[in-house]
Design an enzyme around this catalytic site. Structure first.
Site, PDB file in Angstrom:
ATOM      1  CB  SER A 677     140.020  13.004  18.549  1.00  0.00           C
ATOM      2  OG  SER A 677     141.271  12.597  19.058  1.00  0.00           O
ATOM      3  CG  ASP A 750     143.077   6.850  14.205  1.00  0.00           C
ATOM      4  OD1 ASP A 750     144.066   7.600  14.285  1.00  0.00           O
ATOM      5  OD2 ASP A 750     142.024   7.063  14.832  1.00  0.00           O
ATOM      6  CG  HIS A 784     142.967  11.018  14.560  1.00  0.00           C
ATOM      7  ND1 HIS A 784     142.344  10.081  15.358  1.00  0.00           N
ATOM      8  CD2 HIS A 784     142.860  12.199  15.224  1.00  0.00           C
ATOM      9  CE1 HIS A 784     141.891  10.664  16.447  1.00  0.00           C
ATOM     10  NE2 HIS A 784     142.179  11.953  16.401  1.00  0.00           N
TER      11      HIS A 784
END
Length: 822
Positions: A677, A750, A784
């Site tokens: 991330s 995501d 994610h």
């Protein structure tokens, strides 16, 4: 020799893969696979009276088949339209009951297998009964969701409903105060069939418009996109409320609506129900759609509509912006039926300078007229912990200067000025006074655990410059005098303090060490009795239980003190100090002061747990690992952290490598950097603007900040206010500087704000076009964070191959080149 040819074949196979070659899911080497396959310990739930413990078991990972089930992505939700529950829900698949205090089965380490569970259960939405003698939960079948209830005394379950529960909007089960009935969301009888968007012929274009108002929203994902989405979302959100008895009786309690949150008053006589309204929005998720909040009595008769909130598409700029009017409605937990709510005194705009940001009010049943003022807060209101008529504690916070204040106030006398008992930077962990201990009152609601002198109790994490020492304190709320009752000093172990009952002098703790799996214990801190062991979980990661682990402290060039958790390879000889390759794993964090940024929150006595995204697996493959390395980005005073993001990033990385190199463990020419991330964003920047690393691994990142123009991470300024910051921080804008091999990995589904899969795809195309060494792996169905075991194994295989080729083998390549020159 055989091992050499196996390795060589693997490398040749890996090197020969082109960008579009079809590749089935791969598995990593046996050393890593052994750790991935280790069983997962159960979650532990203990009743307040300490008599029963629930052990909830689940698989560590989902399967790719589960992630491939039907899914609709609407208004910020991901829903399985066939079963009517969140498509990404984590399920438990077994429950055991252990009876602790009665002596019955007290020596049974494993507990009693619960009877009556279906075959292959998928359990979620657990909810205690008011007296905690029962536990309600949902089970997801192939066709829908049903409600079940477990009797803790008999360890038997009963199915209460058909598989027609609507769990799409959460808050599925609520107990009536009698403990004999549940309020359950059920599918409406008049639900219309969903539209198959793939087969519909559009009736016209989708049009969005704005009348000149500023609506600076973050880049949300899974939003509604067209009228068909709106229709499907409404059908999936609609439910009827039913009263479901433990005796099998079922009766409709309320007709169809788009119900979201439901909560009973502490005395059980009223129910606060929030429901969604139209118009919907294509710009924001469902929780910013219009809502109506209504109070009903326990029979379902309307008492009062207390709040109507319009669509919230536009708010003032800034993280501390909020809407005007009543907000944060909740029940006062120490009163039978009193509503509490906040109202902004600054118009919801953080730019407005006012002495107080919020005011808190109380509105008693039957909820007529205006609420009475309780307290005003200097920062944005956060929450209140209720004690009694004379004692309550309010908390606020302000992101811009990281300040939080804690107030003790008299809720019966607004004329009596509140006392500020804590005023601190919430990032300053060394000054954290701990959390106030709560207990259940006669209503079953959580209130402050006050003794007969109105003294309160706190449990703290106990971070200090010398290490971590969790504690229990007693605090006189009138004088603010504190008495330390207990400080944990376990040698070589970490004792986490879970909860303390002052009346019983009973402290629940979880004890762990790098090689000992966390287990639960009861102990007495006044009478000095115990500990009594409650669980007996074994370490499933035997192959890494003896690795050397330490928290190292080092300094950045500007003198800032940093830390990281250092692991040496399995079997590493610390006397010989062979130079090994290293993996540095980190995540940048923004601070407003150097003092907070330099504090250490890592503990070498934590259990070594190799979760799916961890770099720790590679200690089995001959790598040194520096995990959770400090990467503070600091902007003091009027300076913003991101104004010097890149230079601070490189300084953090150099300090970390220098520190481990100085210990003599690594070959600094063979260091990889990895992150997920915002950590992936960090990796791309480090490889573009330094020559410190041999390779990088960037997972689920964002690389072009102009695609998130109204702020990202902790950046409040929009692109047009700080274009140079957005440009300077974007690795995409500097793709021509990438000279280091980079592995990009991203979930195709995501759902995180800003990290669209397109971020990795466009960045890969730029790097490829400019001749960089780069590989892009898109994981089907993954969000994610990655969930399917097939994806996790392939992820680990990809990372292992990348590190083998560009980090570990770099020394051999260099040696070969050196030999050739002679």
């Amino acid at each position: 020799m055989k091992k050499f040819f196996t390795t060589l074949f693997t490398l040749v196979l890996f090197m020969g893969l082109n960008a579009q070659e079809k590749l089935t899911y791969q598995k990593p080497s046996s050393e890593i696979l052994e750790l991935v396959d280790a069983p997962m310990a159960p979650s532990v739930w203990i009743t307040d009276d300490g008599q029963h413990m629930l052990l909830l078991y689940r698989d560590t990972y989902k399967t790719i088949a589960e992630l491939s089930e039907s899914e609709l992505r609407l208004a910020g939700l991901r829903i399985n339209p066939k079963t009517n529950i969140g498509s990404r829900t984590n399920y438990y698949n077994n429950v055991l009951v252990k009876q602790i205090g009665s002596g019955k089965n007290a020596d049974d380490k494993d507990g009693i297998q619960v009877a009556g569970l279906p075959e292959n259960p998928r359990l979620a939405n657990f909810s205690w009964s008011p007296d905690q003698t029962k536990m309600a939960f949902t089970n997801t079948t192939a066709d829908g969701v049903e409600v079940m209830v477990l009797d803790l005394e008999t360890a038997k379950t009963t199915t209460l409903t058909k598989a027609s529960v609507n769990a799409n909007m959460r808050d599925v089960i609520n107990w009536f105060k009698d403990g004999n009935n549940l309020l359950v969301k059920m599918l409406p009888e008049n639900r219309k069939p969903l539209i198959d968007v793939s087969e519909t012929v559009p009736a016209g274009p989708t049009i969005s418009a704005n009348d000149g108002k500023k609506a600076q929203n973050r880049t949300y994902q899974d939003l509604l996109k067209n009228p068909n989405d709106e229709f499907n979302f409404e059908q999936l959100a609609r439910s009827e409320l039913y009263k479901v008895g433990l005796d099998g009786t079922i009766s409709k309690w309320m007709d169809t609506d788009m119900f979201t949150s439901i909560s009973f008053s502490p005395d059980g006589n009223y129910v606060m129900v929030e429901s969604l309204n139209k118009p919907f929005s294509y710009l924001v998720p469902y929780y910013r759609f219009p809502t109506t909040t209504t109070i009903y009595d326990k029979s379902g008769q309307m008492v009062k509509t207390v709040l109507e909130v319009p669509l919230i598409e536009d708010l003032p700029k800034g993280f501390m912006a909020t809407r005007t009017g009543m907000r944060s409605l909740s029940w006062r937990s120490d009163k039978p039926a009193s509503l509490v709510y906040a109202m902004a005194l600054d118009g919801g705009d953080p730019e407005n300078e006012v002495p107080y940001r919020d005011e808190i009010f109380q509105l008693d049943a039957p909820f007529d007229g205006q609420g009475k003022s309780l307290i005003k807060t200097k920062n944005r209101f956060q929450y209140i912990q209720w004690g009694n008529d004379e004692m309550a504690i309010a908390h606020d916070y302000w992101w811009n200067d990281r300040n939080t204040k804690t107030y003790v106030f008299n809720p019966s006398n607004a004329n009596k000025a509140p006392q500020i008992i804590s005023d601190r930077n919430y990032q300053d962990v060394y000054s954290d006074p701990g959390n106030f201990i709560t207990k259940r009152n006669k209503y079953g609601s959580w209130v402050l655990a006050l003794d007969n002198k109105n003294d309160a109790y706190l449990i703290g994490e106990g971070y200090t410059k010398e290490g971590q020492f969790p504690f229990v304190e007693k605090m006189n709320l009138k004088t603010q005098a504190k008495t330390r009752l207990y400080t944990s000093h376990l040698e070589g172990k970490l004792e986490r303090l879970i909860e303390y009952d002052p009346a019983k002098d009973q402290l629940l703790v979880r004890v762990e060490s790098p090689s000992e799996y966390p287990n639960y214990y009861y102990k007495s801190i006044i009478k000095r009795k115990g500990p009594m062991q409650l669980t007996h979980f074994e370490n499933p990661y035997k192959s890494i239980q003896n690795v050397h682990k330490e928290v190292i402290t080092y300094k950045r060039d500007d003198g800032l003190e940093l830390t990281g958790t250092l692991y040496l390879p399995v079997g590493y000889d610390m006397e010989q100090k062979e130079k090994m390759p290293m993996i540095l794993w980190a995540y940048p964090r923004e601070f407003k002061d150097k003092n907070s940024a330099s504090q250490n929150t890592q503990n070498p006595n934590e259990f070594t747990y190799p979760y799916w995204g961890s770099p720790i697996y590679w200690v089995t493959k001959g790598y040194v690992v520096l995990d959770d390395a400090s990467f503070p980005i600091i902007g003091e005073g009027d300076e913003q952290p991101n104004d010097t993001f890149r230079s601070q990033l490189v300084a953090n990385a150099k300090a970390a490598i220098d520190a481990v190199d100085a210990l003599g463990y690594i070959d600094r020419e063979r260091v990889a950097v990895g992150g997920h991330s915002y950590g992936a964003f960090m990796v791309a920047n480090l490889l573009s603007h330094s020559d410190l690393f041999a390779a990088g691994i960037a997972r689920s990142g964002a690389y072009n900040r102009t695609l998130t123009p109204f702020g990202f991470q902790s950046e409040e300024r929009n692109y047009w206010e700080a274009p140079e910051v957005y440009y300077t921080m974007s690795p995409f804008m500097h793709a021509d500087k990438m000279k280091t091999p980079l592995l990009l990995i991203h979930g195709e589904a995501d759902n995180n704000s800003g990290t669209y899969p397109m971020q990795s795809e466009r960045y890969f195309n730029a790097l490829k076009g400019l001749g960089a060494t780069v590989r892009l792996v898109m994981l089907p169905k993954e969000s994610h964070g990655y969930r399917a075991k097939e994806s996790i194994l392939h992820l680990l295989w990809e990372q292992d191959q990348w590190l083998e080729k560009y980090v570990k083998q770099k020394e051999e390549t260099m040696s070969d080149n050196t030999s050739g020159s002679h």
